[in-house]
Design an enzyme around this catalytic site. Structure first.
Site, PDB file in Angstrom:
ATOM      1  N   LYS A  98      47.965  42.191  24.862  1.00  0.00           N
ATOM      2  CA  LYS A  98      49.349  42.654  25.042  1.00  0.00           C
ATOM      3  C   LYS A  98      50.378  41.739  24.410  1.00  0.00           C
ATOM      4  O   LYS A  98      51.413  42.188  23.936  1.00  0.00           O
ATOM      5  CB  LYS A  98      49.654  42.764  26.546  1.00  0.00           C
ATOM      6  CG  LYS A  98      48.842  43.809  27.268  1.00  0.00           C
ATOM      7  CD  LYS A  98      49.252  45.175  26.792  1.00  0.00           C
ATOM      8  CE  LYS A  98      48.766  46.257  27.734  1.00  0.00           C
ATOM      9  NZ  LYS A  98      49.184  47.586  27.267  1.00  0.00           N
ATOM     10  N   ARG A 148      22.712  48.279  39.715  1.00  0.00           N
ATOM     11  CA  ARG A 148      22.757  46.977  39.016  1.00  0.00           C
ATOM     12  C   ARG A 148      24.072  46.783  38.259  1.00  0.00           C
ATOM     13  O   ARG A 148      24.262  45.753  37.611  1.00  0.00           O
ATOM     14  CB  ARG A 148      21.579  46.891  38.038  1.00  0.00           C
ATOM     15  CG  ARG A 148      20.217  46.760  38.737  1.00  0.00           C
ATOM     16  CD  ARG A 148      19.089  46.820  37.706  1.00  0.00           C
ATOM     17  NE  ARG A 148      19.279  45.849  36.660  1.00  0.00           N
ATOM     18  CZ  ARG A 148      18.949  46.065  35.359  1.00  0.00           C
ATOM     19  NH1 ARG A 148      18.434  47.222  34.977  1.00  0.00           N
ATOM     20  NH2 ARG A 148      19.151  45.134  34.465  1.00  0.00           N
ATOM     21  N   LYS A 149      24.958  47.743  38.322  1.00  0.00           N
ATOM     22  CA  LYS A 149      26.207  47.645  37.550  1.00  0.00           C
ATOM     23  C   LYS A 149      27.331  47.056  38.401  1.00  0.00           C
ATOM     24  O   LYS A 149      27.615  47.542  39.497  1.00  0.00           O
ATOM     25  CB  LYS A 149      26.604  49.027  37.022  1.00  0.00           C
ATOM     26  CG  LYS A 149      25.608  49.576  36.016  1.00  0.00           C
ATOM     27  CD  LYS A 149      26.003  50.919  35.478  1.00  0.00           C
ATOM     28  CE  LYS A 149      25.843  52.011  36.502  1.00  0.00           C
ATOM     29  NZ  LYS A 149      26.046  53.352  35.978  1.00  0.00           N
ATOM     30  N   ASP A 161      35.774  36.719  29.655  1.00  0.00           N
ATOM     31  CA  ASP A 161      34.345  36.937  29.917  1.00  0.00           C
ATOM     32  C   ASP A 161      33.847  35.942  30.970  1.00  0.00           C
ATOM     33  O   ASP A 161      33.149  36.302  31.922  1.00  0.00           O
ATOM     34  CB  ASP A 161      33.576  36.767  28.603  1.00  0.00           C
ATOM     35  CG  ASP A 161      32.117  37.194  28.709  1.00  0.00           C
ATOM     36  OD1 ASP A 161      31.786  37.971  29.626  1.00  0.00           O
ATOM     37  OD2 ASP A 161      31.303  36.759  27.881  1.00  0.00           O
TER      38      ASP A 161
END
Ligand SMILES: CCCCCCCCCC(=O)SCCNC(=O)CCNC(=O)[C@H](O)C(C)(C)COP(=O)(O)OP(=O)(O)OC[C@H]1O[C@@H](n2cnc3c(N)ncnc32)[C@H](O)[C@@H]1OP(=O)(O)O
Length: 233
Positions: free
Chosen positions: A181, A202-203, A157
């Site tokens: 994984k 905005r993405k 993140d």
């Protein structure tokens, strides 16, 4: 563990003390387009994205490799503090970010070096990439001997979010898809890679993955659906 980082940090000098002062690193390889102002409290203004005695030889080797790549300006080392920045200048505009007085930046909230998230990030603006060298400490344990999946999500993140932030502007994580994984051994060194895929309104769509430092093991990947949403203007 290291005796001293004097010999190991190539081309740089520092005192062979527990806390190395790598002024030479601080003065170069730091993002210039964006100015980050940390809080003025001395206990939180130490740049944590510099070698300390908990860094393994593998971590230092990777650090040296990336520092070499900062020499021509294509890669920049990002400083990092226990408290997140209070002012950000982005594209010429200054943002003041209000923080609670005793708050800490989550990724740097464990004081003792080496026990939590040890990491340093390098940005390549031309390639829209951010790479994070990450050495998970023993306080991040999930399965015996391995990093907790939440800590893996946190470093993904922060790396994808950091890349989105530096490449596109102020963002919040809207969606983060992760495929786990292979477990990450505590104390190992992994490379967290992120890349800005595309921006639609905005993405901000990002991709990323985590590999072992030797590149042989894929630990986790963040899919193309991972989305960071730019703040309302
Ligand atoms: C150097 C170090 C840098 C460190 C970086 C730190 C990274 C860490 C970042 C975080 O941890 S942030 C904290 C965790 N995230 C949150 O708490 C966010 C909570 N969610 C929100 O605040 C809002 O839902 C959000 C800001 C994400 C979006 O709300 P908005 O009201 O601003 O936008 P809106 O809902 O109108 O959606 C805008 C567009 O995004 C799309 N969207 C929003 N959320 C989505 C989602 N989850 N999945 C898919 N699309 C989504 C939405 O469909 C829409 O698309 P269109 O423009 O095409 O219509």
């Amino acid at each position: 563990m290291l005796r001293s980082c004097t010999q190991l940090v190539k081309g740089l000098t520092c005192r062979p003390s527990a806390r190395c002062r790598l002024d030479a690193v601080r003065s170069r390889g730091v993002v210039d387009r964006i100015s980050l102002v940390p809080f003025s409290n001395a206990s939180v203004t130490t740049d944590c994205a510099l070698p300390n005695d908990s860094w393994s030889p593998d971590m230092l080797e990777q650090f040296n490799k990336f520092m070499e790549m900062t020499r021509d300006g294509t890669w920049k080392r990002l400083p990092s503090y226990r408290k997140f920045m209070e002012k950000v200048t982005l594209g010429g505009k200054e943002y003041v970010l209000k923080r609670a007085p005793n708050s800490r930046f989550f990724m740097r909230s464990i004081d003792k070096e080496g026990l939590g998230f040890e990491y340093v990030m390098f940005l390549n603006q031309a390639q829209k990439r951010l790479v994070c060298l990450f050495q998970p400490g023993i306080y991040l344990e999930g399965p015996p001997g391995f990093a907790h999946g939440g800590s893996t999500a946190a470093i993904l993140d922060s790396t994808l979010g950091g890349c989105a932030f530096y490449m596109a502007g102020r963002i919040m994580t809207g969606n983060l898809n992760i495929n786990y994984k292979s477990p990450i051994p505590l104390g190992s060194v992994v490379l967290v890679e992120s890349k800005l895929d595309r921006v639609e309104g905005r993405k901000v769509f990002m991709t990323g993955h985590i590999r072992s430092a030797d590149g042989q093991t894929l630990h986790a990947e963040a899919t193309g659906k991972s989305l960071f949403v730019l703040s309302q203007p």
